[in-house]
Design an enzyme around this catalytic site. Sequence first.
Site, PDB file in Angstrom:
ATOM      1  N   HIS A 194      15.318 -48.855  -3.354  1.00 35.97           N
ATOM      2  CA  HIS A 194      15.044 -49.585  -2.054  1.00 35.97           C
ATOM      3  C   HIS A 194      14.887 -48.345  -0.973  1.00 35.97           C
ATOM      4  O   HIS A 194      14.049 -48.106  -0.136  1.00 35.97           O
ATOM      5  CB  HIS A 194      15.879 -50.696  -1.521  1.00 35.97           C
ATOM      6  N   ARG A 301      -0.862 -57.142  -7.613  1.00 36.49           N
ATOM      7  CA  ARG A 301      -0.059 -57.430  -8.835  1.00 36.49           C
ATOM      8  C   ARG A 301       0.805 -58.618  -8.652  1.00 36.49           C
ATOM      9  O   ARG A 301       2.059 -58.494  -8.115  1.00 36.49           O
ATOM     10  CB  ARG A 301       0.869 -56.239  -8.957  1.00 36.49           C
ATOM     11  N   ARG A 337      -4.485 -60.293  -9.811  1.00 35.62           N
ATOM     12  CA  ARG A 337      -4.550 -60.301 -11.287  1.00 35.62           C
ATOM     13  C   ARG A 337      -3.181 -61.373 -11.664  1.00 35.62           C
ATOM     14  O   ARG A 337      -2.409 -61.355 -10.990  1.00 35.62           O
ATOM     15  CB  ARG A 337      -3.683 -58.715 -11.546  1.00 35.62           C
ATOM     16  N   GLU A 436      -7.479 -51.739 -20.326  1.00 41.83           N
ATOM     17  CA  GLU A 436      -6.303 -50.789 -20.321  1.00 41.83           C
ATOM     18  C   GLU A 436      -5.576 -50.604 -21.902  1.00 41.83           C
ATOM     19  O   GLU A 436      -4.751 -49.869 -22.249  1.00 41.83           O
ATOM     20  CB  GLU A 436      -5.070 -51.366 -19.688  1.00 41.83           C
ATOM     21  N   ASN A 459      -3.147 -46.612 -16.082  1.00 43.92           N
ATOM     22  CA  ASN A 459      -1.775 -46.117 -16.266  1.00 43.92           C
ATOM     23  C   ASN A 459      -1.554 -46.505 -17.692  1.00 43.92           C
ATOM     24  O   ASN A 459      -0.732 -45.872 -18.617  1.00 43.92           O
ATOM     25  CB  ASN A 459      -0.782 -47.156 -15.414  1.00 43.92           C
ATOM     26  N   ASP A 460      -1.906 -47.817 -18.252  1.00 41.96           N
ATOM     27  CA  ASP A 460      -1.779 -48.352 -19.575  1.00 41.96           C
ATOM     28  C   ASP A 460      -2.741 -47.714 -20.640  1.00 41.96           C
ATOM     29  O   ASP A 460      -2.374 -47.481 -21.704  1.00 41.96           O
ATOM     30  CB  ASP A 460      -1.871 -49.762 -19.507  1.00 41.96           C
ATOM     31  N   ARG A 470       4.831 -44.709 -20.834  1.00 46.23           N
ATOM     32  CA  ARG A 470       4.825 -44.132 -19.490  1.00 46.23           C
ATOM     33  C   ARG A 470       6.120 -44.238 -18.642  1.00 46.23           C
ATOM     34  O   ARG A 470       6.079 -43.582 -17.576  1.00 46.23           O
ATOM     35  CB  ARG A 470       3.691 -44.848 -18.626  1.00 46.23           C
ATOM     36  N   CYS A 507      -8.147 -49.207 -11.086  1.00 44.75           N
ATOM     37  CA  CYS A 507      -6.990 -49.430 -10.213  1.00 44.75           C
ATOM     38  C   CYS A 507      -5.722 -48.977 -10.702  1.00 44.75           C
ATOM     39  O   CYS A 507      -4.552 -49.062 -10.231  1.00 44.75           O
ATOM     40  CB  CYS A 507      -6.808 -51.032 -10.233  1.00 44.75           C
TER      41      CYS A 507
HETATM   42  C1  PEP Z   1      -2.593 -50.035 -15.037  1.00 44.98           C
HETATM   43  O1  PEP Z   1      -1.934 -50.071 -16.261  1.00 44.98           O
HETATM   44  O2  PEP Z   1      -3.307 -48.919 -14.673  1.00 44.98           O
HETATM   45  C2  PEP Z   1      -2.312 -50.942 -13.966  1.00 44.98           C
HETATM   46  C3  PEP Z   1      -2.909 -50.904 -12.790  1.00 44.98           C
HETATM   47  O3  PEP Z   1      -1.421 -51.951 -14.172  1.00 44.98           O
HETATM   48  P1  PEP Z   1       0.027 -51.834 -13.917  1.00 44.98           P
HETATM   49  O4  PEP Z   1       0.316 -50.319 -13.525  1.00 44.98           O
HETATM   50  O5  PEP Z   1       0.634 -52.820 -13.264  1.00 44.98           O
HETATM   51  O6  PEP Z   1       0.457 -51.809 -15.554  1.00 44.98           O
HETATM   52 MG    MG Z   2      -1.166 -52.246 -16.803  1.00 43.89          MG
END
Ligand code: PEP
Ligand code: MG
Length: 575
Positions: A194, A301, A337, A436, A459-460, A470, A507
């Site tokens: 936090h 999210r 999402r 992803e 990200n994924d 990750r 995203c």
């Molecule tokens: C991603 O995987 O890029 C994504 C936006 O989803 P999250 O980071 O919530 O897994």
């Molecule tokens: Mg993701």
Amino acid sequence: MSISLHGLGVGGGIAIGHAHLVSHADIEILHYPVPAEGLAAELQRFDDAIRNTRKELEMLWGSIPDNAPAELGAFLSLHIMLLNDHTLSKEPRHIIETQRCNAEWAVKLQLDVLLAQFDEIEEEYLRERRTDVIQVTERIFKALAGHEHGAHAPVCDGDDCILVAHDLSPADMVLFKDTSYKAFITDVGGLTSHTAILARSLDLPSVLALRNAREIIREQELIIVDGIKGCVIVDPDPAILAEYQFRQNEWLLKQAKLQDIRTQAAVTLDGTAIELSANIELPDDCDLALENSASGVGLFRSEFLFLKENDLPTEEEQFEAYREVAQAMQGKPVVIRTIDLGKDKIPSWQIEREAPNPALGLTGIRLCMAEPQMFRTQLRALLRASAFGKIKLLIPMLSALSEVKQTRLHLEDIKAQLREEGIAFDEHIELGGMIEVPAAAMAVGAFLNHLDFISIGTNDLIQYSLAVDRNDDAVSHLYDPLNPGVLHFLKHIISTADKLGKPVSMCGEMAGDPSLTRLLLGLGLRRFSMLPIQLLKVKQQLLTGDIGRIKPLVSKMLKADDEDQLRALLQQLNQ
Ligand code: PEP
Ligand code: MG
């Protein structure tokens, strides 16, 4: 002699000032027996401490300034909730009675039990909540010792005060509200603590997890806090100080300039319009998105609604949250999402199910397929909220076309129910999918034929295509958005969507990294979604970008297979 300390840089920017050490009275927890005739008085002492702590937290909650970040109130409420929970306010009573020990020892024993439970949790955000429990129990210990917390508000002389603390709880933050400090640093705290979340929302330079800053730094010592690099320089020599004064000015100028472009249209030098949307996690984040001129919400999210409580949120609770976002965004598109739980976000009701490899298990849409009742409740809440704004749906973690088809069947079925019940919803609500998973990236055309739009979750996509966890520090050096394989995936996804005339956005974190904006423009991306605080930084990059000049350089990058060559080309692109 200057010393440099390294930690986690969470709030951007550079601050130069004098240290003010916030006292961290490490309270020694004594253990002594309480005779049978003294038990009633000991229980009373415990109850008084809980009552005083509650009163104090409520008083602080009531004195949160209007302009404080919304998170501050939420985190303080969480502390009040933890204090009221029977595990803290009742269990120690039971320990006092059965073990005939003093109240401090009973609270300590109960804290040990709770911390052991937190250590079992794999999901990082929830695990970090152990810090909140520690912060609340510290206040109980202080109340038992008869401390008045209000007296601990720091005294900062001058206007260049930098707080140096072992840890800063949300309650401490309220205590400091009248103190104009420039930055803060702490010995503990993770990226999702936090303290870190507040630091980001306050937009103050801050470095956490410095381990022993409080021992090394002396009161009033001159220090430099570099929140960008995550380092602190203690007692800098004149040359370092001059260098940092220069960097600080540069940073401040950049920040001021960013405000100038707030209302400017997001258009490249050659006149190409770019869509810049915001990623949000809670309805309150909409304010920040709008302040930074987001053209909509590109990713809500929604699973954060499912992480807060022990039970699943009801249809009504979800409906309220989705409607709040739709209305707050004043008709701008809001991409919500559907539940993306199971991988790094595991709610308490799902903890018993231990998957051998959660990232490859029942995650995202797969979990929704396995829990149709939960999924249908969410879809119904989303459809009902769609009558109040421009809501679009986004399916996470697609790997098989059947997941899209099943989702459509559920949607049509629920739409029919709503029509029958005379409940309004958007008949033309759009359905998109996240790309992803590498196989979905390769076969993106097939998915596009059944979807209205796609959004690239880098990200994924990076995690799965490079086989790099990750969340694992040990392999973080291999987590590389510039890996040639990743770039080819992106090119393929964007070109295929363009060919099929379907909108494609991004995203993942890559979309909010200003050093990659031009590269993404060159790959053909025109829709970006990112943390609200990144919006203006990315906008600045595109305002000075010329797609005619960018494209040939990006084509060269796609042909380069040497990583050094790729980085050199990126540097050229960003000049
Ligand atoms: C991603 O995987 O890029 C994504 C936006 O989803 P999250 O980071 O919530 O897994
Ligand atoms: Mg993701």
